[in-house]
Design a protein around this motif. Structure first.
Motif, PDB file in Angstrom:
ATOM      1  N   ALA A  78       0.833  -1.206   0.000  1.00 46.16           N
ATOM      2  CA  ALA A  78       0.000   0.000   0.000  1.00 46.16           C
ATOM      3  C   ALA A  78       0.868   1.257   0.000  1.00 46.16           C
ATOM      4  O   ALA A  78       0.583   2.213  -0.726  1.00 46.16           O
ATOM      5  N   TYR A  79       1.920   1.249   0.791  1.00 50.61           N
ATOM      6  CA  TYR A  79       2.820   2.399   0.831  1.00 50.61           C
ATOM      7  C   TYR A  79       3.423   2.660  -0.544  1.00 50.61           C
ATOM      8  O   TYR A  79       3.450   3.797  -1.025  1.00 50.61           O
ATOM      9  N   ILE A  80       3.908   1.624  -1.204  1.00 53.25           N
ATOM     10  CA  ILE A  80       4.544   1.782  -2.519  1.00 53.25           C
ATOM     11  C   ILE A  80       3.533   2.247  -3.557  1.00 53.25           C
ATOM     12  O   ILE A  80       3.806   3.147  -4.349  1.00 53.25           O
ATOM     13  N   VAL A  81       2.351   1.651  -3.545  1.00 54.20           N
ATOM     14  CA  VAL A  81       1.318   2.025  -4.511  1.00 54.20           C
ATOM     15  C   VAL A  81       0.918   3.487  -4.329  1.00 54.20           C
ATOM     16  O   VAL A  81       0.833   4.249  -5.296  1.00 54.20           O
ATOM     17  N   GLU A  82       0.693   3.889  -3.090  1.00 53.98           N
ATOM     18  CA  GLU A  82       0.294   5.278  -2.825  1.00 53.98           C
ATOM     19  C   GLU A  82       1.424   6.239  -3.165  1.00 53.98           C
ATOM     20  O   GLU A  82       1.214   7.263  -3.830  1.00 53.98           O
ATOM     21  N   ASP A  83       2.623   5.928  -2.742  1.00 49.23           N
ATOM     22  CA  ASP A  83       3.767   6.812  -2.975  1.00 49.23           C
ATOM     23  C   ASP A  83       4.088   6.952  -4.461  1.00 49.23           C
ATOM     24  O   ASP A  83       4.495   8.015  -4.911  1.00 49.23           O
ATOM     25  N   SER A  84       3.891   5.891  -5.220  1.00 52.06           N
ATOM     26  CA  SER A  84       4.209   5.914  -6.653  1.00 52.06           C
ATOM     27  C   SER A  84       3.072   6.471  -7.501  1.00 52.06           C
ATOM     28  O   SER A  84       3.247   6.690  -8.696  1.00 52.06           O
ATOM     29  N   ALA A  85       1.909   6.676  -6.902  1.00 51.44           N
ATOM     30  CA  ALA A  85       0.718   7.137  -7.636  1.00 51.44           C
ATOM     31  C   ALA A  85       0.325   6.144  -8.726  1.00 51.44           C
ATOM     32  O   ALA A  85      -0.147   6.530  -9.791  1.00 51.44           O
ATOM     33  N   SER A  86       0.493   4.867  -8.440  1.00 53.73           N
ATOM     34  CA  SER A  86       0.070   3.838  -9.389  1.00 53.73           C
ATOM     35  C   SER A  86      -1.450   3.776  -9.432  1.00 53.73           C
ATOM     36  O   SER A  86      -2.106   3.834  -8.394  1.00 53.73           O
ATOM     37  N   ALA A  87      -1.999   3.660 -10.631  1.00 51.62           N
ATOM     38  CA  ALA A  87      -3.452   3.615 -10.804  1.00 51.62           C
ATOM     39  C   ALA A  87      -3.966   2.199 -11.010  1.00 51.62           C
ATOM     40  O   ALA A  87      -5.169   1.979 -11.075  1.00 51.62           O
ATOM     41  N   LEU A  88      -3.061   1.245 -11.129  1.00 50.39           N
ATOM     42  CA  LEU A  88      -3.430  -0.148 -11.387  1.00 50.39           C
ATOM     43  C   LEU A  88      -2.403  -1.050 -10.740  1.00 50.39           C
ATOM     44  O   LEU A  88      -1.207  -0.758 -10.772  1.00 50.39           O
ATOM     45  N   LEU A  89      -2.897  -2.147 -10.166  1.00 51.72           N
ATOM     46  CA  LEU A  89      -2.020  -3.194  -9.647  1.00 51.72           C
ATOM     47  C   LEU A  89      -2.191  -4.411 -10.535  1.00 51.72           C
ATOM     48  O   LEU A  89      -3.312  -4.908 -10.705  1.00 51.72           O
ATOM     49  N   LEU A  90      -1.115  -4.890 -11.149  1.00 49.87           N
ATOM     50  CA  LEU A  90      -1.139  -6.137 -11.902  1.00 49.87           C
ATOM     51  C   LEU A  90      -0.580  -7.225 -11.008  1.00 49.87           C
ATOM     52  O   LEU A  90       0.504  -7.066 -10.439  1.00 49.87           O
ATOM     53  N   VAL A  91      -1.336  -8.322 -10.866  1.00 46.37           N
ATOM     54  CA  VAL A  91      -0.988  -9.343  -9.876  1.00 46.37           C
ATOM     55  C   VAL A  91      -1.128 -10.746 -10.446  1.00 46.37           C
ATOM     56  O   VAL A  91      -1.786 -10.958 -11.457  1.00 46.37           O
TER      57      VAL A  91
END
Length: 165
Positions: A89-102
């Motif tokens: 969550a920290y990385i996603v928020e900090d990077s402003a990523s709009a999509l998570l590919l999993v």
């Protein structure tokens, strides 16, 4: 053939191009998948930063996701698949990523991280899209996205990052 496979001899398009424990793709098939994956990423609203995070174990799909992102001019943030939902969550928020590919191994932690980012920012949860994630109906299907994406050659590659102003 697209930029990815244009140098492969025409007489050997089935030569192995990408393999993992589950699948082997020849150059011709990989080229078709790359066209669809690149067009899929072009079709998604990835916000002004045009950024996504890849949170998956090593697989053919992971490689395809990174290359398609580069070809679509999308910045891909690599995230170690061993991380916890809070770290993700920290990385996603900090990077402003709009999509998570999993992948299926990281789907559950991704959903928890998306929810945590939503609570932290007060915005709707970011999209989570995954391959082989049928056990998680909340995760958008990568395979379905590819099937619906255009099979036409994508536009020429653009540099990753926000579009010029």
């Amino acid at each position: 053939m697209s930029l990815l496979a244009q140098h492969i001899p025409a007489d050997d398009p089935e030569q192995m191009a990408l393999t993992d424990q589950r699948t082997t793709l020849g150059w011709a098939e990989l080229d078709r998948v790359m066209d669809r994956a690149t067009n899929l990423l072009h079709s998604l609203d990835l916000g002004p930063e045009r950024r996504l995070a890849v949170f998956a174990e090593n697989s053919a799909e992971t490689v395809i996701a990174y290359v398609a992102a580069a070809l679509a001019g999308v910045s891909a943030v690599p995230v170690n698949f061993h991380l916890t939902p809070d770290e993700l969550a920290y990385i996603v928020e900090d990077s402003a990523s709009a999509l998570l590919l999993v992948g299926p191994e990281t789907a559950e932690r991704s959903l928890l991280a998306a929810e945590a980012v939503s609570k932290s920012t007060g915005s709707p949860p970011i999209a989570v899209m995954g391959w082989r994630c049928s056990d998680h109906p909340e995760v958008s299907s990568w395979e379905q996205g590819l099937a619906l994406a255009s099979a036409e050659p994508p536009p020429p590659p653009t540099p990753p990052g926000p579009p010029p102003v």
